[in-house]
Design an enzyme around this catalytic site. Structure first.
Site, PDB file in Angstrom:
ATOM      1  N   LYS A  82      -1.411   3.158   5.858  1.00 46.04           N
ATOM      2  CA  LYS A  82      -0.254   2.357   5.810  1.00 46.04           C
ATOM      3  C   LYS A  82       0.010   2.111   4.237  1.00 46.04           C
ATOM      4  CE  LYS A  82       0.611  -1.846   3.925  1.00 46.04           C
ATOM      5  NZ  LYS A  82       1.739  -1.578   3.290  1.00 46.04           N
ATOM      6  N   SER A 110      -5.219  -4.197  -5.483  1.00 45.50           N
ATOM      7  CA  SER A 110      -5.631  -5.230  -6.369  1.00 45.50           C
ATOM      8  C   SER A 110      -6.984  -5.811  -5.961  1.00 45.50           C
ATOM      9  CB  SER A 110      -4.503  -6.527  -6.324  1.00 45.50           C
ATOM     10  OG  SER A 110      -4.974  -7.040  -5.350  1.00 45.50           O
ATOM     11  N   GLU A 114     -11.007   0.750  -4.052  1.00 42.88           N
ATOM     12  CA  GLU A 114     -10.666   0.987  -5.573  1.00 42.88           C
ATOM     13  C   GLU A 114      -9.675   0.147  -6.100  1.00 42.88           C
ATOM     14  OE1 GLU A 114      -9.274   2.168  -8.354  1.00 42.88           O
ATOM     15  OE2 GLU A 114      -8.102   3.662  -7.686  1.00 42.88           O
ATOM     16  N   LEU A 115     -10.242  -0.862  -7.053  1.00 45.50           N
ATOM     17  CA  LEU A 115      -9.461  -2.083  -7.335  1.00 45.50           C
ATOM     18  C   LEU A 115      -9.017  -2.073  -8.739  1.00 45.50           C
ATOM     19  CD1 LEU A 115     -11.828  -4.356  -5.197  1.00 45.50           C
ATOM     20  CD2 LEU A 115      -9.729  -3.334  -4.317  1.00 45.50           C
ATOM     21  N   CYS A 120      -4.402   2.159 -12.819  1.00 41.54           N
ATOM     22  CA  CYS A 120      -5.591   1.351 -12.758  1.00 41.54           C
ATOM     23  C   CYS A 120      -6.659   1.772 -13.844  1.00 41.54           C
ATOM     24  CB  CYS A 120      -6.594   1.453 -11.528  1.00 41.54           C
ATOM     25  SG  CYS A 120      -5.388   1.120 -10.142  1.00 41.54           S
ATOM     26  N   GLU A 167      -5.505  -7.469 -16.172  1.00 44.13           N
ATOM     27  CA  GLU A 167      -4.582  -5.929 -16.060  1.00 44.13           C
ATOM     28  C   GLU A 167      -3.225  -6.286 -16.433  1.00 44.13           C
ATOM     29  OE1 GLU A 167      -5.149  -4.315 -11.957  1.00 44.13           O
ATOM     30  OE2 GLU A 167      -5.678  -2.688 -12.962  1.00 44.13           O
TER      31      GLU A 167
HETATM   32  C1  SIN Z   1      -5.122   4.667 -10.041  1.00 48.69           C
HETATM   33  O1  SIN Z   1      -4.112   4.304 -10.804  1.00 48.69           O
HETATM   34  O2  SIN Z   1      -5.553   4.027  -9.216  1.00 48.69           O
HETATM   35  C2  SIN Z   1      -5.166   6.410 -10.095  1.00 48.69           C
HETATM   36  C3  SIN Z   1      -5.409   6.936 -11.174  1.00 48.69           C
HETATM   37  C4  SIN Z   1      -5.678   8.525 -11.146  1.00 48.69           C
HETATM   38  O3  SIN Z   1      -6.375   8.793 -10.012  1.00 48.69           O
HETATM   39  O4  SIN Z   1      -5.926   9.296 -12.376  1.00 48.69           O
END
Ligand code: SIN
Length: 464
Positions: A157, A211, A232-233, A266, A366
């Protein structure tokens, strides 16, 4: 449930395309089909799965220009970055096409002559993925490639802001010969689709990039059926510049880290901590380089920094800058916007703040925007204390040419990804993921395949 998603171009506010929302009955059917397809796909031999993945990657590479343009239209990122993301997305498929052939078990020396002990690895089953708008291609393939490589089936999704890139990737997978029920895409809003995924006992794994609050909710809702989860947050990366660092090089790397995708990643540097003896020269060099960045529509080849994704993204950045300035931060550069609320586009020009303190929101939350807050330190332990003072633990960076400083930072920073003189550490062959509230599990490298397999242990007795 809403019927359509209006995919908008963040650079103009114009509609790129209307996409139909997948009805809940269709999503449930897709789950059943994915579960049924698992019975055959998991039995396809690893070399065949590998060949199909390679074919998928080749098709993606041959459609680079098309995919890059679609990605820029729906996400706003500059075309040159979109092309880079297509290559990055394909690199995960290439890597896991090879790893498919290396999902090894083991035999364990037995404690008695009459037994043999054998350990095998099996795919977990049907995987449901929820992917983000900031990397609509790479975050999908980073999940799909290891899942398909080991024999799992896969439903994705995509983020409602950026479904078009993912839809194209899925159709290319089918063109490559991966069966339609093995990799599927459903569209809609997270709050509607998330519970369908988590409630279904047929979905054996949830993998999510997004998030921290949503990750926690998905984990909680996955508990009832004891699903595997990979999360992966969020992150809040510190970037430390030691007194002995190569300033010119460090400035270049700050730019690469901070302004990739307009700061909407992130792992981008969220706080820059500079040794007080070099702070002045560092900030002067930084500003002269930031001033050269072009802000504009990502379709323009000369653009370095595109728009932020939407009004909510813009408001968060703006409120963090206002909060910092209200508490004593000084604007060294930027603090300029180009926006049209009616049309719905928001450009935040690169901004540098100094005199930033830990009491400010920008040092705790963030930002997801092109803002560099500068702060200073005197001793390495002070820098580490500030850096670790966050519930997040995704990425951290340090710049030093003294190996003693480097080892000190490596050993004391509590983050899953470290860049030592490196502002761009991501690679398909390396484990990406965070500690603390930045998540659970790793994506990329051999570690990235583990979350998609179960370990089965066989003890054979009665051997004469
Ligand atoms: C992300 O911002 O979650 C991924 C960044 C990356 O894979 O370099």
């Amino acid at each position: 449930m809403r019927d359509t998603i209006n995919v908008k171009n963040p650079a103009t506010g114009e509609t790129v395309k209307e996409v139909s929302v997948t009805s809940s009955s269709h999503i449930k059917k897709a789950i059943e089909q994915g579960n049924e397809a698992f019975k055959t796909w998991s039995k396809v031999n690893a070399h065949q799965r590998s060949a199909l993945l390679k074919e998928w990657s080749a098709k993606i590479k041959s459609e680079t220009e098309y995919l890059a343009e679609v990605m820029t239209l729906e996400s706003g990122k500059p075309l040159k970055e979109s092309r880079g993301e297509v290559a990055y997305a394909a690199s995960y498929i290439d890597w896991y096409a090879e790893e498919a052939k290396r999902v090894y078990g083991r035999t364990i020396p037995s404690h008695t002559e009459s037994k043999r002990i054998i350990v095998t690895k099996e795919p977990v089953g049907l995987v449901a993925a929820i992917t983000p708008w900031n990397f609509p291609a790479a975050m999908m393939t980073r999940k799909a490639a290891p899942a398909l490589a080991v024999g799992c089936t896969f439903i994705v999704k995509p983020a409602e802001e950026t479904p078009l890139t993912t839809m194209k990737l899925v159709s290319l997978a089918h063109e490559a010969g991966i069966p339609e029920d093995v990799v599927q895409c459903v569209n809609g809003y997270g709050e509607d689709i998330g519970p369908i995924f988590t409630d279904s006992p047929l979905v054996r794994k949830i993998t999510f990039t997004g998030s921290t609050p949503v990750g926690k909710l998905l984990m909680k809702n996955s508990a009832a059926t004891m699903k595997h989860v990979s999360m992966e947050l969020g992150g809040h990366a510190p970037l430390i510049v030691a007194k002995d660092a190569d300033i010119d090089f460090a400035v270049n790397q700050v730019l690469a880290s901070k302004f990739r995708n307009a700061g909407q990643t992130c792992i981008c540097a969220n706080r820059v901590l500079v040794h007080e003896d070099i702070a002045k020269v560092f900030s002067e060099q930084l500003i002269s380089r930031v001033a050269q960045l072009n802000v504009g529509n990502g379709l323009d080849e000369s653009t370095d920094v595109g728009p932020v994704i939407n009004a909510a993204g813009y408001e968060k950045i703006d409120s963090q800058i206002e909060d910092a300035v209200g508490k004593g931060a000084r604007v060294l550069y930027g603090h300029q916007y180009d926006k049209d609320e009616e049309k719905g586009y928001y450009f935040v020009h690169p901004t540098v703040l100094e005199n930033v303190g830990e009491e400010m929101d920008i040092m705790q939350e963030e930002t997801f925007g092109p803002v560099i807050p500068l702060s200073t330190f005197r001793e390495n332990d002070q820098a580490v204390e500030i850096a670790n003072n966050t519930p997040f633990g995704l990425a951290a960076y340090f710049f030093t040419n003294d190996y003693r400083n480097g080892i000190y930072f490596q050993e004391h920073l509590k983050f899953g990804i470290l860049g030592w003189n490196d502002g761009a550490p991501s690679a398909a062959h390396a484990p990406f993921g965070g500690m603390k509230e930045s998540g659970i599990g790793r994506e990329g490298g051999p570690e990235g395949i583990e979350p998609y397999v179960e370990t089965k242990y066989l003890s054979i007795g009665g051997i004469q």
